[in-house]
Design an enzyme around this catalytic site. Structure first.
Site, PDB file in Angstrom:
ATOM      1  N   GLU A  35      -1.500  -2.415 -10.135  1.00 53.14           N
ATOM      2  CA  GLU A  35      -1.471  -3.570  -9.235  1.00 53.14           C
ATOM      3  C   GLU A  35      -0.330  -4.551  -9.537  1.00 53.14           C
ATOM      4  O   GLU A  35       0.364  -4.991  -8.641  1.00 53.14           O
ATOM      5  CB  GLU A  35      -2.828  -4.290  -9.240  1.00 53.14           C
ATOM      6  CG  GLU A  35      -3.967  -3.457  -8.647  1.00 53.14           C
ATOM      7  CD  GLU A  35      -3.705  -2.944  -7.233  1.00 53.14           C
ATOM      8  OE1 GLU A  35      -2.749  -3.421  -6.582  1.00 53.14           O
ATOM      9  OE2 GLU A  35      -4.448  -2.046  -6.786  1.00 53.14           O
ATOM     10  N   GLU A  66       0.841  -1.211   0.000  1.00 60.29           N
ATOM     11  CA  GLU A  66       0.000   0.000   0.000  1.00 60.29           C
ATOM     12  C   GLU A  66       0.868   1.250   0.000  1.00 60.29           C
ATOM     13  O   GLU A  66       0.548   2.240  -0.651  1.00 60.29           O
ATOM     14  CB  GLU A  66      -0.960   0.001   1.201  1.00 60.29           C
ATOM     15  CG  GLU A  66      -1.835  -1.246   1.336  1.00 60.29           C
ATOM     16  CD  GLU A  66      -2.590  -1.648   0.091  1.00 60.29           C
ATOM     17  OE1 GLU A  66      -2.885  -0.778  -0.754  1.00 60.29           O
ATOM     18  OE2 GLU A  66      -2.872  -2.861  -0.062  1.00 60.29           O
TER      19      GLU A  66
HETATM   20  N1  B3K Z   1      -6.286  -1.250  -4.484  1.00 52.61           N
HETATM   21  C1  B3K Z   1      -6.902  -2.032  -3.452  1.00 52.61           C
HETATM   22  C2  B3K Z   1      -7.895  -3.006  -3.964  1.00 52.61           C
HETATM   23  C3  B3K Z   1      -9.251  -2.462  -4.079  1.00 52.61           C
HETATM   24  C4  B3K Z   1     -10.242  -3.552  -4.387  1.00 52.61           C
HETATM   25  C5  B3K Z   1     -11.592  -2.998  -4.655  1.00 52.61           C
HETATM   26  N2  B3K Z   1     -12.583  -4.019  -4.867  1.00 52.61           N
HETATM   27  C6  B3K Z   1      -5.909  -2.761  -2.627  1.00 52.61           C
HETATM   28  C7  B3K Z   1      -4.595  -2.993  -3.248  1.00 52.61           C
HETATM   29  O1  B3K Z   1      -4.444  -3.690  -4.220  1.00 52.61           O
HETATM   30  O2  B3K Z   1      -3.646  -2.435  -2.783  1.00 52.61           O
HETATM   31 ZN    ZN Z   2      -2.596  -2.888  -4.771  1.00 57.65          ZN
END
Ligand code: B3K
Ligand code: ZN
Length: 872
Positions: free
Chosen positions: A322, A300
């Site tokens: 991602e 994160e």
């Molecule tokens: N970006 C978020 C994931 C969100 C999912 C929404 N259904 C967590 C992550 O991949 O860091």
């Molecule tokens: Zn992520």
């Protein structure tokens, strides 16, 4: 029930936004059942002069809409369930809306919702529209100013960016104003309000700026964030060193929440985490928890650059943030914990989840081309295969050019919303290479199968290499992809065997071949002895590799391959073939004994670390085996796998007992990788002994539980007792509950353990547990602990021949779909692979999918996945 036929969103239909929002001022008056949200948007036309303004909204009670200060009446705009359209608007204007929302009854946990009496938000991907009217898409970047007003009983009022003002209103109410200087998409908006524990620390950046770090938890949980705080500081440092990325605000906050749909969320300056991924202490968290906390905190945090400063143009490009961020967190973990063990774990996870997805009806490219619900595309393919593509890109261009290219990417695209092509363009610029082959990795679904036939003529070895990708839904034709194959040779004594690589002059001990054609031949010269091939070292590409070779070569690699990944891999391949042979009715007992003895030698190897040995001791999972057995028979797989484990336990008993004794913990608990490796090996030895289940093994397991001073050991012991079964297990489970009943994160583990029970009445027990006073479907962690663990890790009970396991899951999915469609859709995954199972099982799975699909009022989330699972 809605009878609309859902229209998929397509990448090919992408159009830039008709309006941009340069800044937005939000004012919240928080109240559990009626929160007022006032939003002032400064809008600017972006292209098409005649286009109407269309805003997204969901479950909003609209109180007023005004444009440049003029209140709009019903005739000035039109509204559907999910849009608000104003046909005629100027090129620049201010729009103000006031809406009311009901956080308390929001059990979908998207938008603004409540957990434990506090307020939290989750906006990715499309949750912001549940808060206010807005062009809720990632390519609209705005500056946010957020004012939160709430009763003083909500002690902390948090949002993104910097706190610029706070104060009292009337003794009962207070407020806070936050401003985030970095333009961001709406999915990164966050708000948290309530009484929380706060733990503060700070970090000095490379350019000598002080960043305040604050971690918030439910009251009383503050002492459990120490490890997360430490992981955060290490992540901040790592991103400076490895990618030259410094943090950009003066404040970084993370809030832990009990009720959360997934792991964590990278909201700008205000990450929100599932409490299970932030809170840890030795008594309540396992080593695996520590490992995940470290990696998710890093993930994160790393999103601040890969995701937030540079975001996605549209949701099809999700893997740009991602896949890259997973690759970054994997690299961080490898640096923190040891590259080989980390790589093995990452590949194991990829094979357990992404490979089945890629081989089934839900297969999609890392960059999909259409969806009904974007929530369904937060998949192992987008994340884990996305990461593999970044990794192979790095292998192809080399370490230095990788860093130059990422520098170029950050420089060129900072503050923008980008595509996969943009990401690759930075690499093409820096290297001058045509990387359209890598783009094809993003666009093509399915796992390539690579087959190598080596042929040695006494001086050189010719490798005949073929690659092939099977058709996937919607993609009948596949092209060959660039596959980097890291490779070395051993001789039959297990010694490193030098060779001359194609185009090379001097002998080397390892090279990376880039395979690009469907079929090709490569010659390695100067090979003076019969070679044992060690190919795809470090799992240099996400493919299924077959090398045509004698079994003997696997034993040699298992004993001596200098590449630890391939040592592990050789053991896995041996175990897999032995288990499959037995499951298919042709057991090879001599082979099983030989495998066990080879494992024994590997365990005695003083060069190898305990964490690696623990991995060696575990044969491929039942899920992995169900992937390769055609058709899959879960009961036969379980029997054959347990038989192989028992053979190892019997043949290696003295060694396993010694390991278990010698690795008994000494001194204080430390979560570091080395200590965790020792605990893992100790648990693995006990777990193997439990398959033999003699009275001595039972006594050993009891003693292990009795002496366990940390959660890793406690669960290791309980799990061994569960394998053995009987009254010892029952009383240990009861005692565990009594000890931990006030700790929800531990009680999740208690549910999950029982869900994996190998007892014949496992499903009845799981059903009974759904009636336990602590079972609550509205808390995703609890639901995943019981139902998710049962369907994923209890293949025999889930795949019971009478279909009871499938029926149970389908009923649960339909119940949960009534209030949390995202989570319901996630639960569906295990039914998706129905075609791979024995026909009598497959038919029962399919019948449940049909029953789900026919259910009135089914969510779009579940309908999309069930529909795809059934499609021809
Ligand atoms: N970006 C978020 C994931 C969100 C999912 C929404 N259904 C967590 C992550 O991949 O860091
Ligand atoms: Zn992520």
């Amino acid at each position: 029930m809605k009878t609309e036929i859902p229209v998929p969103v397509r990448l090919a239909d992408y159009r830039p936004p008709a309006f941009l929002v340069d800044d937005i001022a939000l004012e919240f008056k928080l109240s559990p059942q009626a929160t007022e949200v006032r939003a002032r948007l400064n809008l600017r036309r972006n292209g098409d002069p005649g286009a109407p303004l269309v805003l997204d909204g969901k479950q909003l009670t609209t109180r007023s809409v005004s444009l440049d200060g003029r209140a709009l009446g019903d005739g000035d705009f039109t509204r559907t369930d999910e849009t608000l359209t104003i046909p005629e608007v100027p090129d620049r204007f201010t729009l103000e809306t006031v809406v009311e929302i009901d956080p308390e009854s929001n059990k979908a946990l998207e938008g603004l919702y409540m957990s434990g009496g506090r307020f939290y938000t989750q906006c990715e991907a499309e949750g912001f529209r549940r808060i206010t009217w807005f062009p809720d898409r990632p390519d609209v970047l705005s500056r946010y100013r957020v004012r939160i007003e709430a009763p003083r009983t909500y002690g902390h009022l948090l949002s993104n960016g910097n706190l610029i003002e706070q104060g009292e209103l009337d003794g009962e109410t207070h407020f806070a104003v936050w401003e985030d200087p970095f333009p961001k998409p709406s999915y990164l908006f966050a708000l948290v309000a309530g009484n929380l524990d706060m733990v503060a620390d700070h970090f000095i950046t490379a350019s000598n700026r002080r960043v305040d770090l604050r971690l918030y938890t439910d009251p009383g949980q503050g002492p459990r964030v120490a490890y997360a705080m430490d992981a955060l500081k290490r992540s901040m440092k790592w991103d400076e060193d490895a990618y030259g990325r410094e943090y950009d605000l003066d404040l970084f906050m993370i809030v832990a929440v009990r009720d959360f749909n997934m792991g964590a969320m990278e909201n700008k300056g205000l990450n929100i985490f599932n409490a299970s991924l932030l809170l840890a202490d030795p008594a309540t968290a396992t080593d695996l928890d520590y490992e995940r906390i470290e990696s998710v905190v890093a993930h994160e945090y790393f999103h601040n650059w890969t995701g937030n400063r540079i975001t996605c143009r549209d949701w099809f490009q999700l893997c740009v943030k991602e896949g890259l961020t997973v690759f970054r967190d994997q690299s961080f973990s490898a640096d923190q914990r040891g590259a080989a063990v980390q790589r093995i774990k990452d590949v194991r996870a990829l094979r357990a989840r992404q490979f089945p997805e890629d081989a089934g009806p839900l297969a999609h490219p890392a960059r999909p081309e259409q969806y009904l619900k974007i929530d369904n595309f937060y998949t192992a393919t987008v994340y884990e295969k996305g990461a593999e593509i970044c990794r192979l890109l790095k292998t192809i261009v080399g370490e230095d050019d990788y860093r130059h290219a990422t520098d170029r990417y950050f420089e060129r695209f900072d503050g923008q919303a980008v595509t996969v092509e943009d990401w690759l363009s930075a690499f093409e610029d820096v290297t001058g290479r045509d990387l359209s082959g890598v783009l094809a990795w993003y666009r093509q679904a399915g796992t390539p199968e690579v087959r190598i036939v080596p042929d040695w003529d006494g001086e050189s070895v010719t490798l005949r290499i073929a690659q092939d990708t099977a058709p996937t839904p919607g993609q009948a034709e596949k092209r060959p992809l660039p596959v980097p194959v890291r490779l070395g040779l051993l001789d039959e004594e297990g010694r490193v065997l030098p060779f001359t690589a194609p185009g090379g002059k001097a002998p080397v001990t390892e090279t990376t071949l880039l395979i690009e054609d469907a079929e090709q031949e490569i010659r390695l010269e100067g090979v003076t002895a019969r070679p044992v091939l060690s190919a795809l070292r470090g799992f240099s590409a996400p493919v299924v590799l077959t090398v045509v070779e004698p079994d003997e070569h696997r034993f040699i690699r298992l004993a001596d391959d200098p590449d630890l990944f391939n040592r592990f891999e050789a053991g896995q391949a041996l175990a897999r073939d032995l288990i499959l042979a037995r499951a298919e009715g042709a057991p090879d007992e001599a082979g099983e004994a030989r495998y066990a003895d080879a494992l024994g030698r590997a365990l005695e190897d003083q060069r190898a670390e305990p964490a690696f040995k623990a991995l060696l001791l575990s044969p491929p999972s039942e899920q992995d085996l169900a992937q390769v057995m055609r058709p899959a028979d879960p009961a036969a797989i379980r029997d054959a796998r347990e038989t192989l484990r028992r053979t190892a336990a019997v043949r290696l008993r003295p060694l396993l007992e010694r390991l278990h004794d010698d690795l008994a913990p000494q001194g204080d608990f430390s979560p570091d990788a080395e200590s965790a490796g020792r605990r893992a090996l100790r648990n693995a030895a006990l777990d193997l002994l439990a398959t033999a289940g003699t009275p001595a093994d039972a006594a050993r397991a009891r003693a292990h539980v009795g002496a366990a001073a940390d959660m890793t050991q406690a669960l290791g012991g309980l799990s061994a007792l569960m394998t053995i079964g009987g009254p010892d297990y029952d009383s240990a489970v009861a005692a565990f509950y009594e000890r931990w009943k006030t700790e929800p994160l531990v009680i999740d583990k208690w549910f999950a353990l029982q869900a994996r029970s190998p007892a014949p009445d496992a499903l009845d027990k799981v059903k009974a547990l759904t009636g336990h006073p602590d079972f609550d479907r509205r808390t995703p962690n609890r639901l995943r602990a019981l139902i998710g663990a049962f369907t994923q890790f209890n293949a025999v009970a889930f795949h019971a021949v009478d279909g009871s396991g499938y029926r149970f899951l389908a009923d649960e999915i339909l119940t949960v779909d009534g209030f949390n469609p995202q989570i319901a859709a996630r639960l569906l995954e295990p039914l998706g692979g129905w075609r791979r199972y024995k026909p009598e099982l497959g038919a029962l799975m399919r019948a449940e999918l049909e029953r789900i699909l026919a259910h009135p009022g089914l969510s779009r989330n579940v309908a999309e996945l069930a529909g795809k699972a059934l499609a021809d």
